[in-house]
Design a protein around this motif. Sequence first.
Motif, PDB file in Angstrom:
ATOM      1  N   PRO A 115      17.974  -8.728 -28.908  1.00 34.42           N
ATOM      2  CA  PRO A 115      18.857  -7.839 -29.682  1.00 34.42           C
ATOM      3  C   PRO A 115      19.085  -6.486 -29.023  1.00 34.42           C
ATOM      4  N   ARG A 116      18.186  -6.074 -28.120  1.00 34.73           N
ATOM      5  CA  ARG A 116      18.312  -4.780 -27.449  1.00 34.73           C
ATOM      6  C   ARG A 116      19.066  -4.881 -26.130  1.00 34.73           C
ATOM      7  N   LEU A 117      19.343  -6.098 -25.657  1.00 35.70           N
ATOM      8  CA  LEU A 117      20.045  -6.264 -24.389  1.00 35.70           C
ATOM      9  C   LEU A 117      21.526  -5.924 -24.546  1.00 35.70           C
ATOM     10  N   ALA A 118      22.043  -5.208 -23.563  1.00 38.81           N
ATOM     11  CA  ALA A 118      23.471  -4.884 -23.557  1.00 38.81           C
ATOM     12  C   ALA A 118      24.290  -6.145 -23.315  1.00 38.81           C
ATOM     13  N   GLU A 119      25.517  -6.137 -23.792  1.00 43.08           N
ATOM     14  CA  GLU A 119      26.441  -7.202 -23.410  1.00 43.08           C
ATOM     15  C   GLU A 119      26.620  -7.130 -21.893  1.00 43.08           C
ATOM     16  N   GLY A 120      26.472  -8.254 -21.217  1.00 43.30           N
ATOM     17  CA  GLY A 120      26.588  -8.253 -19.764  1.00 43.30           C
ATOM     18  C   GLY A 120      25.322  -7.833 -19.042  1.00 43.30           C
ATOM     19  N   ALA A 121      24.207  -7.747 -19.738  1.00 41.93           N
ATOM     20  CA  ALA A 121      22.934  -7.385 -19.116  1.00 41.93           C
ATOM     21  C   ALA A 121      22.446  -8.495 -18.187  1.00 41.93           C
ATOM     22  N   THR A 122      21.371  -8.191 -17.451  1.00 44.31           N
ATOM     23  CA  THR A 122      20.770  -9.162 -16.534  1.00 44.31           C
ATOM     24  C   THR A 122      19.292  -9.306 -16.842  1.00 44.31           C
ATOM     25  N   VAL A 123      18.824 -10.553 -16.841  1.00 46.59           N
ATOM     26  CA  VAL A 123      17.396 -10.858 -17.005  1.00 46.59           C
ATOM     27  C   VAL A 123      16.934 -11.558 -15.725  1.00 46.59           C
ATOM     28  N   ALA A 124      15.912 -10.994 -15.098  1.00 41.23           N
ATOM     29  CA  ALA A 124      15.360 -11.572 -13.874  1.00 41.23           C
ATOM     30  C   ALA A 124      13.961 -12.087 -14.151  1.00 41.23           C
ATOM     31  N   ASN A 125      13.757 -13.375 -13.988  1.00 44.33           N
ATOM     32  CA  ASN A 125      12.439 -13.980 -14.123  1.00 44.33           C
ATOM     33  C   ASN A 125      11.848 -14.175 -12.731  1.00 44.33           C
ATOM     34  N   MET A 126      10.750 -13.482 -12.457  1.00 45.35           N
ATOM     35  CA  MET A 126      10.157 -13.580 -11.132  1.00 45.35           C
ATOM     36  C   MET A 126       9.391 -14.891 -11.006  1.00 45.35           C
ATOM     37  N   SER A 127      10.007 -15.816 -10.308  1.00 45.45           N
ATOM     38  CA  SER A 127       9.445 -17.150 -10.107  1.00 45.45           C
ATOM     39  C   SER A 127       8.876 -17.233  -8.698  1.00 45.45           C
ATOM     40  N   SER A 128       8.885 -18.400  -8.122  1.00 47.01           N
ATOM     41  CA  SER A 128       8.373 -18.631  -6.774  1.00 47.01           C
ATOM     42  C   SER A 128       8.890 -19.963  -6.274  1.00 47.01           C
ATOM     43  N   GLN A 129       9.046 -20.073  -4.951  1.00 45.61           N
ATOM     44  CA  GLN A 129       9.422 -21.371  -4.393  1.00 45.61           C
ATOM     45  C   GLN A 129       8.340 -22.418  -4.663  1.00 45.61           C
ATOM     46  N   LEU A 130       7.128 -21.968  -4.994  1.00 42.23           N
ATOM     47  CA  LEU A 130       6.065 -22.908  -5.349  1.00 42.23           C
ATOM     48  C   LEU A 130       6.323 -23.580  -6.694  1.00 42.23           C
ATOM     49  N   GLY A 131       7.268 -23.066  -7.453  1.00 45.41           N
ATOM     50  CA  GLY A 131       7.668 -23.702  -8.702  1.00 45.41           C
ATOM     51  C   GLY A 131       8.777 -24.728  -8.527  1.00 45.41           C
ATOM     52  N   SER A 132       9.205 -24.941  -7.289  1.00 46.96           N
ATOM     53  CA  SER A 132      10.249 -25.942  -7.011  1.00 46.96           C
ATOM     54  C   SER A 132       9.632 -27.339  -6.993  1.00 46.96           C
ATOM     55  N   ILE A 133      10.063 -28.189  -7.914  1.00 46.65           N
ATOM     56  CA  ILE A 133       9.568 -29.570  -7.944  1.00 46.65           C
ATOM     57  C   ILE A 133      10.027 -30.320  -6.693  1.00 46.65           C
ATOM     58  N   ALA A 134      11.294 -30.128  -6.332  1.00 41.83           N
ATOM     59  CA  ALA A 134      11.842 -30.823  -5.166  1.00 41.83           C
ATOM     60  C   ALA A 134      11.159 -30.390  -3.873  1.00 41.83           C
ATOM     61  N   GLY A 135      10.669 -29.153  -3.850  1.00 38.58           N
ATOM     62  CA  GLY A 135      10.072 -28.635  -2.623  1.00 38.58           C
ATOM     63  C   GLY A 135       8.571 -28.859  -2.508  1.00 38.58           C
TER      64      GLY A 135
END
Length: 234
Positions: free
Chosen positions: A127-147
């Motif tokens: 509810p506090r995010l602006a319209e057009g905001a961005t959310v970045a989830n810091m993941s890792s290539q170690l989370g790639s199933i294909a990789g």
Amino acid sequence: MSRRNSLVTGANRGLGLEYCRQLLARGDHVIATARHPAQAHELNRLAADHPGRLHVLPLDVTDPKAEAEIARELPLVLGDEPLHLLINNAGLLHSGERFGHVAAANLEDSFRTNAMGPFLLTQALAPRLAEGATVANMSSQLGSIAGTTRFGTPTYCITKAALNMATRLLAAALADRGIRVVSLHPGWVATDMGGEQAPLAPAQSVEGLLKVLDGVGMSQSGSFLDWQGKVLPW
């Protein structure tokens, strides 16, 4: 826009601290969270150098009550202003795990930190995010199933893969507001988690990640990207 408001979790060290430095350098108003703010000495020094522009708040991302509380506290910091950038950076890696000896407790707290926390925090702050905001989830290539080709850091890999699914679901949930949600791989970075032998400095990684975030459009929402903008396999 008079100023952009950004929130960074896990901001007491490593990539989170570097995100704060670079966001401040470009003029953002930054809310930085840490599990134990009193022990976040570098972050507190940075706040002292940027009075009124860097606010440090306590947050344990594994505690849904804490996430609901920070959603209630944001108006005290931002007033009526929205949040333009949310960086779910807090993460956990258990080292030394071997097949046959992976503890249930490791998997549970990794899931709470790496997947459940970012999902529930984004939901609480939506509810506090602006319209057009961005959310970045810091993941890792170690989370790639294909990789994945070997057994290593299983609780980290499993929960980062779960985070990637959370990214896809959040992207769908927030699409009608023009909010972009992406999973990001920062590269192998010389932090406490990455180790001194890693080839990338935090400043280089974060500089690249912010460029990627600045360029992300709605067509890329729900994507899995590295610090140079390359699409990674799920």
